[in-house]
Design a protein around this motif. Structure first.
Motif, PDB file in Angstrom:
ATOM      1  N   TYR A  88       0.844  -1.197   0.000  1.00  0.00           N
ATOM      2  CA  TYR A  88       0.000   0.000   0.000  1.00  0.00           C
ATOM      3  C   TYR A  88       0.879   1.245   0.000  1.00  0.00           C
ATOM      4  O   TYR A  88       2.082   1.176   0.253  1.00  0.00           O
ATOM      5  CB  TYR A  88      -0.933   0.025   1.219  1.00  0.00           C
ATOM      6  N   ALA A  89       0.279   2.380  -0.306  1.00  0.00           N
ATOM      7  CA  ALA A  89       0.978   3.672  -0.293  1.00  0.00           C
ATOM      8  C   ALA A  89       0.502   4.484   0.903  1.00  0.00           C
ATOM      9  O   ALA A  89      -0.600   4.270   1.423  1.00  0.00           O
ATOM     10  CB  ALA A  89       0.723   4.433  -1.588  1.00  0.00           C
ATOM     11  N   ALA A  90       1.340   5.419   1.352  1.00  0.00           N
ATOM     12  CA  ALA A  90       1.001   6.227   2.526  1.00  0.00           C
ATOM     13  C   ALA A  90       1.666   7.588   2.424  1.00  0.00           C
ATOM     14  O   ALA A  90       2.705   7.741   1.769  1.00  0.00           O
ATOM     15  CB  ALA A  90       1.432   5.524   3.807  1.00  0.00           C
ATOM     16  N   ASP A  91       1.058   8.572   3.090  1.00  0.00           N
ATOM     17  CA  ASP A  91       1.650   9.912   3.160  1.00  0.00           C
ATOM     18  C   ASP A  91       2.847   9.916   4.102  1.00  0.00           C
ATOM     19  O   ASP A  91       2.955   9.093   5.012  1.00  0.00           O
ATOM     20  CB  ASP A  91       0.616  10.925   3.672  1.00  0.00           C
ATOM     21  N   GLY A  92       3.752  10.865   3.889  1.00  0.00           N
ATOM     22  CA  GLY A  92       4.929  10.998   4.719  1.00  0.00           C
ATOM     23  C   GLY A  92       4.803  12.125   5.729  1.00  0.00           C
ATOM     24  O   GLY A  92       3.961  13.016   5.600  1.00  0.00           O
ATOM     25  N   PHE A  93       5.655  12.075   6.745  1.00  0.00           N
ATOM     26  CA  PHE A  93       5.738  13.153   7.726  1.00  0.00           C
ATOM     27  C   PHE A  93       7.121  13.105   8.353  1.00  0.00           C
ATOM     28  O   PHE A  93       7.845  12.107   8.256  1.00  0.00           O
ATOM     29  CB  PHE A  93       4.656  13.019   8.804  1.00  0.00           C
ATOM     30  N   THR A  94       7.505  14.193   9.011  1.00  0.00           N
ATOM     31  CA  THR A  94       8.802  14.277   9.679  1.00  0.00           C
ATOM     32  C   THR A  94       8.630  13.940  11.156  1.00  0.00           C
ATOM     33  O   THR A  94       7.800  14.528  11.845  1.00  0.00           O
ATOM     34  CB  THR A  94       9.404  15.684   9.539  1.00  0.00           C
ATOM     35  N   THR A  95       9.422  12.995  11.631  1.00  0.00           N
ATOM     36  CA  THR A  95       9.323  12.567  13.024  1.00  0.00           C
ATOM     37  C   THR A  95      10.032  13.556  13.942  1.00  0.00           C
ATOM     38  O   THR A  95      10.759  14.447  13.495  1.00  0.00           O
ATOM     39  CB  THR A  95       9.964  11.182  13.218  1.00  0.00           C
ATOM     40  N   ASP A  96       9.854  13.361  15.249  1.00  0.00           N
ATOM     41  CA  ASP A  96      10.528  14.213  16.229  1.00  0.00           C
ATOM     42  C   ASP A  96      12.044  14.049  16.174  1.00  0.00           C
ATOM     43  O   ASP A  96      12.783  14.915  16.655  1.00  0.00           O
ATOM     44  CB  ASP A  96      10.028  13.896  17.645  1.00  0.00           C
ATOM     45  N   ALA A  97      12.501  12.924  15.608  1.00  0.00           N
ATOM     46  CA  ALA A  97      13.939  12.704  15.466  1.00  0.00           C
ATOM     47  C   ALA A  97      14.492  13.332  14.196  1.00  0.00           C
ATOM     48  O   ALA A  97      15.694  13.240  13.937  1.00  0.00           O
ATOM     49  CB  ALA A  97      14.244  11.207  15.479  1.00  0.00           C
ATOM     50  N   GLY A  98      13.626  13.962  13.408  1.00  0.00           N
ATOM     51  CA  GLY A  98      14.080  14.625  12.191  1.00  0.00           C
ATOM     52  C   GLY A  98      14.168  13.725  10.985  1.00  0.00           C
ATOM     53  O   GLY A  98      14.767  14.098   9.971  1.00  0.00           O
ATOM     54  N   GLN A  99      13.567  12.548  11.054  1.00  0.00           N
ATOM     55  CA  GLN A  99      13.591  11.613   9.945  1.00  0.00           C
ATOM     56  C   GLN A  99      12.228  11.546   9.268  1.00  0.00           C
ATOM     57  O   GLN A  99      11.207  11.861   9.870  1.00  0.00           O
ATOM     58  CB  GLN A  99      13.998  10.218  10.425  1.00  0.00           C
TER      59      GLN A  99
END
Length: 351
Positions: A88-99
């Motif tokens: 499946y596909a999914a949206d991305g986001f930036t984690t608290d660790a900067g990744q």
């Protein structure tokens, strides 16, 4: 009831735009593929070689609204048993660790995760074999111009009876889309605060604590670097702080909190902290461009309290000495006057 635990969607730093499973189970390899391993289950993912490119480390497209692109991901089963994976596909986001990370399957995706469709929701790969997973990228006519990030994922859910949970191991590749239209990159510095922490040494220097929030106000994925300068009154006693990096990919609308310490700052009264942030934008070919710097300022008091207290004590001692000295002189004068009066009275009585 069983719960589902997702094991790390990202195993690489932002400089390597792939997604992997638990860092203990996945590691970057120089062939631009990722490996997920657990006991006898091991698989890899990589981009397919086609007219869109070969040996790509991620999927990246410049695309207009309404257009469709066909591409594929290749999965290899390195284990000894057949392997069935969800796709499946999914949206991305930036984690608290900067990744960069991807939202879970049960979370709503409104961009890349909604625009990318794999030809099949699951795939079974025989041991030692590879399978090609075609997918399409279709951009809606009303898609927002600018950058969008997400990924296409292979997922293996396994029961862990020791903890009565299901463990979801995910391995995927980043997809970065730049939708045609006006590209308006922009950063803003918000909630800038500065404080001062002095020392007990009356002649010593202290530390300025600086914190602020970076907001991606534009429609482009940005990175950048910030620095802080502390100055005293009239720009005197300037002190530069260490460089402050931000994530390699901060998505449009996201924020990132920055905090740091500027050391060896002279407590010279009213301090001014100036933060300068240099945004960096990267195109589909990987070339980076530096944008106009963004600045913000804030002030705080930095007083040498130990020195001030020492001065107050010294002044108090001086004042005390003066007062005591005056009282002693007054007492001596009084005694002298009394002695003279007594002598005069005695002389008059003797006549």
């Amino acid at each position: 009831m069983r719960t589902v635990r997702t094991l790390a969607a990202v195993a690489l730093a932002l400089s390597a735009p792939l997604f992997g499973a638990n860092p203990a189970l996945a590691a970057p390899v120089p062939t631009a593929s990722m490996i997920a391993a657990s006991d006898d289950v091991t698989w890899t993912v990589r981009t397919a070689s086609n007219e869109l490119g070969e040996a790509r480390t991620s999927f990246s497209y410049d695309i207009r609204p309404g257009a469709t692109i066909e591409d594929a991901m290749v999965v290899a089963n390195r284990g000894k048993t057949p392997l069935t994976l969800g796709v499946y596909a999914a949206d991305g986001f930036t984690t608290d660790a900067g990744q960069m990370d991807l939202v879970t399957k049960d979370a709503e995706s409104i961009a890349v995760g909604a625009w990318v469709q794999a030809d099949q929701e699951s795939i079974t790969v025989k041991p030692g074999k590879t399978a090609r997973i075609p997918f399409s990228v279709t951009i809606p006519e009303n898609a927002t111009p600018g950058d969008h990030a997400g990924g296409i994922i292979t997922s293996l859910v396994q029961a862990d009876d020791t903890e009565t949970i299901n463990v979801d191991r995910r391995l995927g590749i980043q997809i970065k889309l730049r939708v045609d239209g006006d590209l308006k990159p922009g950063f803003a510095i918000e909630d800038l605060n500065v404080g001062y922490r002095g020392t007990l040494n009356p002649a010593g220097q202290g530390d300025a604590e600086v914190s602020y929030t970076i907001r991606n106000t534009g429609n482009a994925i940005l990175s950048g670097q910030g620095n802080t300068k502390i100055t005293g009154p009239f720009g005197w006693f300037a002190t530069d702080g260490p460089a402050q990096a931000i994530p390699g990919q901060l998505l449009p609308g996201e924020t990132w909190k920055v905090s740091g310490t500027v050391e060896e700052v002279l407590p010279s009264g009213r301090l001014n902290a100036k933060v300068t942030l240099v945004p960096i934008i990267t195109d589909a070919a990987g070339s980076s461009t530096t944008l106009a710097p963004v600045t913000a300022s804030a002030s705080a008091w930095a007083l040498p309290w130990t020195l001030i207290l020492l001065i107050v004590v010294l002044l108090a001692v001086v004042v005390g000495i003066v007062v005591v000295s005056r009282r002693n002189r007054a007492r001596r004068k009084k005694l002298e006057d009394e002695r003279v009066d007594a002598a005069v009275k005695e002389a008059l009585a003797a006549r």
